[in-house]
Scaffold this active site. Structure first.
Site: not given
Ligand code: CTP
Length: 418
Positions: A226, A295, A305, A342, A356, A360
């Site tokens: 990301n 995730d 490859k 975060f 969250k 969590k």
């Protein structure tokens, strides 16, 4: 060209890292690196410090005192018996006022003289009279540095309370490559910050921070990841260490320099981050999970490859969920441990982030939206909302460095029952 005195940002009113008004003695001795001390003197002056440069006679062979006088607005002191002084006993007066004494660059000769308490010029006389913290940044040829005499002198200085700034390794002016290189001014500035800025309200506190993205391998060439730059997490780790914490930073792959005074553990995948964090979690007082953990990861990692094959294009990669590290931490929270996650959202920021918090089992979520100007991954600013069970506090747009301090302020307020 005339030096732009306003080019660097001045300390802000709410700047946790302000050096405004600090008196710094900068001791410059005879080394080709003396020119880099000019940048350092200028950077400190621009940050609001009252910088007094003291030079050895040999240093004046490398750089003119006028350079320092122009950059600091203070007289540069060289000669003990110069009569043109503001104070009667200048070396004692300066030594008493100093918040920090920085010997940079420190030559082998200066180190030898100070190691044995010799006071035979203005610089050594003043340093001997100083009771403030003293930093010594050696710069010399590798052979001179590694000579047991110099090593013994440095050890002696450390024994008498000087803090040694390790010389860098690299190409030296004499043509050799090795240890003895003067650290970059930015590195020296970090040492000044470490000594002088921020109340040490996290002294003795163990803080673990995660930062950056994770990379999930598809094959030996490709990965899924990301856009996280790691800047926010690195800023939090740095801020906590400036405030005296014992900091471990678990970092995914980033382009950032490891912060000094922080133990950094480099990882690549979510699995590696899980191992690195969970194996250290039990001993932490505060855990701040700023990392953008993937995730999902490819269910199968190809050993070779993946080639464009005759059977057609690759149009699907089967994915599986990674372990949720924050959820694991919430389930294994130790008594008194503070857990901060975060949350990066593109819509319904507060609602999604609050969910969250409960899901969590964490104490705080620092939420930011990719849609808010000045927030997000790559930039140097952020706009955080600190969400707790009893409310939400929206911070203004500020540098990630300052946001890191505001986050720590809030955590400390809550840990202390505020
Ligand atoms: N996190 C984690 N492990 C994961 C995924 C996320 O520890 N496998 C942590 C992040 O470090 C962050 C927090 O969980 O502190 C929130 O991450 P985010 O991706 O915004 O939320 P998710 O819980 O993954 O939910 P969603 O992706 O559905 O928004």
């Amino acid at each position: 060209m005339e030096e732009q005195k306003t080019a660097m940002p001045q300390a802000l009113a709410n700047d946790h890292e302000s050096l405004q008004g600090k008196t710094i003695l900068l001791g410059v001795s005879g080394s080709i690196a003396a020119y880099k001390a000019a940048y350092l003197a200028s950077a400190l002056h621009k940050r609001g410090c009252d910088v007094h440069v003291l030079m050895t006679a040999n240093a004046c062979q490398f750089i003119n005192p006028i350079t320092f006088e122009t950059l600091t607005d203070n007289k540069c002191l060289v000669d003990t018996f110069d009569r043109n002084f503001q104070y009667n006993v200048e070396h004692v007066s300066l030594a008493k006022r100093a918040d920090l004494c920085l010997l940079a660059p420190a030559s082998a000769n200066l180190i030898a003289r100070l190691a044995y308490g010799m006071a035979d010029d203005m610089l050594t006389t003043t340093v001997l009279a100083c009771s403030c913290p003293k930093l010594v940044a050696p710069a010399m040829n590798t052979g001179m540095l590694q000579n047991p005499i110099t090593q013994d002198n440095l050890a002696r200085m450390e024994r008498f309370g000087f803090t040694l700034i390790q010389p860098a390794i690299g190409y030296l002016a004499c043509g050799d490559t090795g240890a003895g290189k003067f650290p970059e001014p930015e590195v020296l500035l970090e040492h000044v910050y470490q000594q002088l800025c921020c109340p040490k309200d996290l002294a003795g506190v163990r803080v673990l921070v995660t930062a950056g993205p994770t990379r999930e391998a598809v094959d030996p060439v490709r990965f899924l990841s990301n856009r996280s730059s790691g800047k926010m997490g690195y800023a939090v780790a740095r801020a906590a260490s400036l405030r005296g914490a014992q900091v471990t930073l678990v970092s995914g792959p980033t382009a950032l320099e490891e912060p000094p005074f922080v133990q950094t553990v480099q990882v690549t995948s979510a699995r590696e981050m899980f191992e690195a964090v969970t194996s250290r979690a039990g001993e932490q007082d505060i855990i701040i999970k700023a990392a953008a953990v993937a995730d999902y990861r490819p269910a199968q990692v190809y050993e070779e490859k993946i080639k464009k094959g005759p059977q057609g294009d690759l149009n699907a990669i089967e994915l599986e969920r990674t372990d949720d590290i924050l959820a694991w931490l919430g389930a294994h929270k130790t008594p008194g441990q503070f857990l901060c996650g975060f949350s990066m959202e593109t819509q319904n920021v507060e609602e999604n982030s609050r969910a969250k918090l409960y899901k969590k089992n964490v104490d705080m979520i620092a939420a930011n939206s990719l849609r808010t100007q000045g927030a997000g991954f790559a930039g140097d600013t952020n706009v955080l909302t600190l969400i707790t069970r009893d409310g939400a506090r929206q911070l203004e747009k500020m540098s990630k460095r300052e946001a890191a301090h505001c986050l720590l302020d809030e955590i400390q307020r809550r840990r202390n029952g505020g």
